[in-house]
Design an enzyme around this catalytic site. Structure first.
Site, PDB file in Angstrom:
ATOM      1  N   SER A 160       0.804  -1.213   0.000  1.00 18.00           N
ATOM      2  CA  SER A 160       0.000   0.000   0.000  1.00 18.00           C
ATOM      3  C   SER A 160       0.838   1.265   0.000  1.00 18.00           C
ATOM      4  O   SER A 160       2.057   1.240  -0.050  1.00 18.00           O
ATOM      5  CB  SER A 160      -0.952   0.033   1.189  1.00 18.00           C
ATOM      6  OG  SER A 160      -0.213   0.126   2.392  1.00 18.00           O
ATOM      7  N   THR A 215      -1.763   0.660  -6.311  1.00 13.76           N
ATOM      8  CA  THR A 215      -1.769   0.150  -4.944  1.00 13.76           C
ATOM      9  C   THR A 215      -3.042   0.664  -4.277  1.00 13.76           C
ATOM     10  O   THR A 215      -3.961   1.109  -4.954  1.00 13.76           O
ATOM     11  CB  THR A 215      -0.477   0.552  -4.187  1.00 13.76           C
ATOM     12  OG1 THR A 215      -0.433  -0.144  -2.941  1.00 13.76           O
ATOM     13  CG2 THR A 215      -0.376   2.046  -3.956  1.00 13.76           C
ATOM     14  N   TYR A 216      -3.105   0.595  -2.954  1.00 14.54           N
ATOM     15  CA  TYR A 216      -4.268   1.099  -2.236  1.00 14.54           C
ATOM     16  C   TYR A 216      -3.802   1.965  -1.076  1.00 14.54           C
ATOM     17  O   TYR A 216      -2.668   1.887  -0.622  1.00 14.54           O
ATOM     18  CB  TYR A 216      -5.163  -0.050  -1.750  1.00 14.54           C
ATOM     19  CG  TYR A 216      -4.462  -0.990  -0.795  1.00 14.54           C
ATOM     20  CD1 TYR A 216      -4.537  -0.791   0.578  1.00 14.54           C
ATOM     21  CD2 TYR A 216      -3.713  -2.066  -1.262  1.00 14.54           C
ATOM     22  CE1 TYR A 216      -3.875  -1.646   1.457  1.00 14.54           C
ATOM     23  CE2 TYR A 216      -3.056  -2.916  -0.401  1.00 14.54           C
ATOM     24  CZ  TYR A 216      -3.146  -2.700   0.956  1.00 14.54           C
ATOM     25  OH  TYR A 216      -2.486  -3.534   1.821  1.00 14.54           O
ATOM     26  N   GLY A 218       5.651  -2.425   1.079  1.00 21.23           N
ATOM     27  CA  GLY A 218       5.671  -3.717   0.401  1.00 21.23           C
ATOM     28  C   GLY A 218       6.456  -3.649  -0.897  1.00 21.23           C
ATOM     29  O   GLY A 218       7.424  -2.900  -1.023  1.00 21.23           O
ATOM     30  N   ALA A 219       6.025  -4.434  -1.879  1.00 22.87           N
ATOM     31  CA  ALA A 219       6.743  -4.512  -3.154  1.00 22.87           C
ATOM     32  C   ALA A 219       6.872  -3.150  -3.832  1.00 22.87           C
ATOM     33  O   ALA A 219       7.865  -2.882  -4.511  1.00 22.87           O
ATOM     34  CB  ALA A 219       6.040  -5.503  -4.083  1.00 22.87           C
ATOM     35  N   ALA A 220       5.889  -2.270  -3.628  1.00 30.67           N
ATOM     36  CA  ALA A 220       5.943  -0.934  -4.239  1.00 30.67           C
ATOM     37  C   ALA A 220       7.143  -0.131  -3.758  1.00 30.67           C
ATOM     38  O   ALA A 220       7.599   0.786  -4.447  1.00 30.67           O
ATOM     39  CB  ALA A 220       4.651  -0.178  -3.951  1.00 30.67           C
TER      40      ALA A 220
END
Length: 124
Positions: A25, A57-58, A73-75
């Site tokens: 996110s 993403t959110y 995270g991955a972002a």
């Protein structure tokens, strides 16, 4: 029929952190969320001005007044602290609704303080 239109955006936000070990996110300061009409869990696109990356993403709520913009995270692999990004939300609406809709657009400075709140004017 509905079309996907710009709902709101935060323009030239500065990434304050990138946390690879979080579940995912983007953390956004609560005040910026409110001014941009963003909700917890809402899908957003992120455009990294520095490197051209574009991803979805959110939103999760950050502490009010901290001006945090943190990719999680991955972002977190797609940004670095200090990068300039554009946070974009879209909404589905009918063409008639779209003619009169005015998205919230925040322009922020290097500290993620709002320097202008505007809308894109639409003809119709």
């Amino acid at each position: 029929m509905t079309i996907e239109m710009l709902y709101s955006k935060i323009h030239r936000a500065t990434v304050t952190d990138a946390n690879l070990n979080y579940v995912g996110s983007i953390t956004i300061d609560e005040e910026l969320m409110e001014e941009a009409n963003l909700l917890v869990g809402q899908k957003v696109d992120i455009v990294n001005i520095n490197n051209g990356e574009r991803f979805s993403t959110y939103v999760i709520k950050g502490k009010r007044g901290n001006r945090d913009i943190c990719l999680n995270g991955a972002a977190a692999r797609k940004v670095h602290p200090g990068d300039k990004i554009i946070i974009i939300a879209y909404a589905n609406m009918t063409p008639e609704e779209a003619k009169n809709f005015k998205p919230a657009v925040l322009i922020v400075d290097d500290n993620n303080d709002i320097i202008e709140k505007t809308t894109y004017l639409q003809e119709g």
